[in-house]
Motif scaffolding. Structure first.
Motif: not given
Length: 253
Positions: A95-104, A134-153
């Motif tokens: 997806q276009p909003e995802c940059m290299p180095g972001d977390l999925g 939710l635990a992963l999403l909250n952990a990423a937020k607390n650590l200051g990492f940019r993340s995206h939640v979604g579906i994988s192929h």
């Protein structure tokens, strides 16, 4: 108890909480965050290191690349009593909003692979455990990492994705790829569909977090290879799950 066939470990060698990288070399990077880590076995692509987190036995077990070998690892770990899994890996963003180095953070997977068809009909969805997501999403937020939640192929052929135009079925591969992108699929990887499907069958808690190392839609962008943010997020998320389990256990009469 006898050792399981491929992992070469017994139930005493692993904890119920397990991290699942593909690369055996990443086991050591994850185990650095354990207390008293110890190598338990290393057979083929399957490397097992066990230690503790918050006083609970935890393990990291590499699965190798792809759904078939990941299925063997999860099946055998389930036989040994493991019930909580976080896959840590790398993937390519779609997806276009995802940059290299972001977390999925993968909440579900397109079952575009062959392994899970031997477990469940293709209409059955491959979905992660909500508490784990939710635990992963909250952990990423607390650590200051940019993340995206979604579906994988999730697929079986690495080069069928990377070089589809060279395959005899190129038109089909490209058409399907465009469909996944238009449908909002977050990233491409090779293990989560199996993890989630087996999790549903065996009532396991499963989730996946991956480094979005590059973006297939923007191949000119510089790829990122540092997986430490993935590991740190997974460790913190697992600690959250362990704490919640400990509270529930102490609350029981």
């Amino acid at each position: 108890m006898d050792k399981v066939k491929h992992l070469h470990i017994t139930a005493d060698d692993v904890g119920r909480y397990v991290f699942l990288p593909g690369d055996p070399a990443r086991c050591d990077k994850i185990a650095q965050h354990f207390e008293a880590p110890k190598l338990m076995a290393f057979n083929r692509e399957y490397k097992t290191i066990t230690g503790t987190l918050l006083g609970e036995k935890v393990s990291v077990v590499s699965t190798g690349i792809g759904n078939p070998s990941a299925a063997i690892a999860v099946e055998e770990l389930h036989m040994l009593g493991c019930d909580t899994f976080i896959r840590t890996g790398t993937s390519g963003a779609m997806q276009p909003e995802c940059m290299p180095g972001d977390l999925g953070i993968i909440k579900a997977s397109v079952r575009d692979e062959g392994t899970t068809k031997h477990h469940m009909p293709i209409e059955f969805p491959a979905i992660a455990n909500l508490d784990m997501v939710l635990a992963l999403l909250n952990a990423a937020k607390n650590l200051g990492f940019r993340s995206h939640v979604g579906i994988s192929h999730c697929k079986d052929s690495f080069y069928g994705q990377m070089k589809p135009e060279e395959m005899p079925v190129a038109s089909e591969l490209l058409q399907r790829w465009n469909a996944w992108v238009r449908g909002g699929v977050l990233c491409a990887e090779m293990e989560s569909a199996t993890l989630f499907t087996l999790g549903a069958i065996y009532r396991l808690r499963t989730a996946s977090i991956v480094l979005l190392a590059m973006n297939h839609e923007y191949p000119h962008l510089q790829a990122v290879t540092d997986v430490e943010p993935v590991i740190l997020t997974a460790i913190e998320a697992m600690k959250t799950i362990i704490k919640e389990d400990q509270i529930k256990e102490h609350a029981q009469p």
